[in-house]
Design an enzyme around this catalytic site. Structure first.
Site, PDB file in Angstrom:
ATOM      1  CG  HIS A  39      -1.987  -1.021   1.201  1.00 36.15           C
ATOM      2  ND1 HIS A  39      -2.883  -1.164   0.169  1.00 36.15           N
ATOM      3  CD2 HIS A  39      -2.289  -1.991   2.096  1.00 36.15           C
ATOM      4  CE1 HIS A  39      -3.694  -2.172   0.425  1.00 36.15           C
ATOM      5  NE2 HIS A  39      -3.351  -2.699   1.584  1.00 36.15           N
ATOM      6  CG  ASP A  87      -2.771  -8.496   0.558  1.00 39.90           C
ATOM      7  OD1 ASP A  87      -2.073  -8.849   1.519  1.00 39.90           O
ATOM      8  OD2 ASP A  87      -3.795  -7.782   0.682  1.00 39.90           O
ATOM      9  CG  HIS A 113      -6.781  -5.409   1.701  1.00 42.66           C
ATOM     10  ND1 HIS A 113      -6.330  -6.338   2.620  1.00 42.66           N
ATOM     11  CD2 HIS A 113      -7.987  -4.984   2.139  1.00 42.66           C
ATOM     12  CE1 HIS A 113      -7.227  -6.463   3.580  1.00 42.66           C
ATOM     13  NE2 HIS A 113      -8.233  -5.657   3.317  1.00 42.66           N
ATOM     14  CG  ASP A 151      -5.063 -10.208   3.101  1.00 37.92           C
ATOM     15  OD1 ASP A 151      -4.613 -10.784   2.097  1.00 37.92           O
ATOM     16  OD2 ASP A 151      -4.926  -8.986   3.284  1.00 37.92           O
TER      17      ASP A 151
END
Length: 342
Positions: free
Chosen positions: A159, A195, A197, A284
């Site tokens: 991120h 991932d 996200h 995740d």
């Protein structure tokens, strides 16, 4: 497969995260690494080694100098103004507001961040620097001829944009691994982000470049953090037009649909003609993850690794998310074992 890991990650241990309107213990915690190290020792995947310190120069290949200066000084400046709690941004330059770097640390926190979930504590900068060294060291092993290496990074990094932090990320570890491979002789690299996200930071860094192909499968931004990136029509610009592939997926996505998206991403990487691969490895996507909505099971992660292995590329795995802590070691190591088994 060699694993690179630094105990300096423990320097980052914030007590505060803003989630669902409450301050809660952070989902991104030191115990995540402990679970992975325990599982690595059980399966004897390979040696676990300390990183080589690489200094600041590699960081400046991807991140703005002013941003790095901010990160290095943030805790000191926050404490100097008399704040007692951890440093958390609470005001941002939004639409039609002036975007200039202010003097106040409260304002600078917002200028250099995009979300309020991520606190900075006394050890954040040291931990982030160590995670960057972990990623660069692992990439160096692969550039030197190793078929694969695992960068056990904490904090995560996908991120982190050129000049923004958020989503627990400060320095873009996967991006640094990709740049290291390029600097050591590769001409074209792919970053595959699995991932849950969207890796908005990685996309931002390579958005206008054609030497790094970025492919991401993730929770649809209509429903999932970081919300403002990761739509399927985002494909890069300028020299980077067509070098970004986003595959957003709906709530409840399980293996059958998710694996089709993985195959699409892998086929696009193969078509791109890359010399090596960096995998932003988040677990995740697991069915019991507390802040995600995919439904992969532990055995599915073996198949993730196996499918990635079919690309036949020298590969650097870089740890990102995964917050079902008790299952994290099994899920991450299953991916690595699946890759090794081919």
């Amino acid at each position: 497969m060699r694993t690179v890991h630094s105990e300096a990650h423990r320097r980052r241990a914030p007590k505060t995260e803003l989630s669902g309107g409450q301050f809660v213990p952070p989902y991104e915690c030191p115990e995540r690494v402990d679970m992975i190290l325990t599982r690595l020792s059980e399966v004897v995947l390979g040696p676990v080694e300390a990183p080589i310190a690489h200094g600041r120069a590699p960081l400046e290949r991807l991140h703005a100098p002013a941003y790095l200066e901010f990160l290095e000084a943030a805790w000191r400046d926050w404490s100097a103004e008399g704040h007692i709690g951890e440093a958390i941004a609470y005001v941002w330059p939004a639409r039609r507001m002036t975007e200039r770097v202010p003097n106040s640390i409260e304002a600078r926190m917002g200028y250099f961040s995009f979300s309020a979930d991520t606190a900075i504590d006394a050890g954040t900068w040291e931990a982030a620097r160590a995670a960057a060294d972990v990623a660069i060291t692992a990439a160096g092993f692969v550039a030197g001829g190793e078929h694969a290496a695992f960068a056990l990074c904490r904090p995560p990094g996908h991120h982190a944009a050129r000049d923004m932090y958020g989503g627990y990320s400060f320095l873009n570890n996967a991006g640094l691994a990709a740049q290291t491979l390029l600097d050591q002789g590769a001409e074209r690299i792919a970053v595959l982000d699995v991932d849950f996200h969207h890796g908005n930071g990685t996309q931002d860094i390579f958005w206008q470049r054609d030497d790094v192909f970025f492919a991401s499968l993730h929770g649809a931004p209509e429903h999932a953090f970081p919300h403002f990136s990761g739509y399927s029509d985002e494909s890069g610009t300028g020299a980077g037009e067509g070098a970004t592939l986003n595959l957003p997926l709906a709530p409840g996505t399980a293996w059958e649909e998710w694996s089709h998206a993985l195959a699409t991403a892998c086929n696009a990487i193969a078509d791109h003609g890359t010399d090596a691969l960096v995998v932003s490895l988040g677990a995740d996507t697991f069915e019991n993850d507390p802040i995600s909505f995919f439904k992969l099971r532990s055995e599915d992660f073996l198949r993730v690794g196996s499918r990635i292995a079919k690309l036949g590329l020298p590969t650097v795995f870089v740890l990102e998310g995964g917050y079902a802590v008790d299952a994290l070691g099994k899920n991450i190591v299953n991916t690595l074992e699946g890759f090794e088994a081919g």
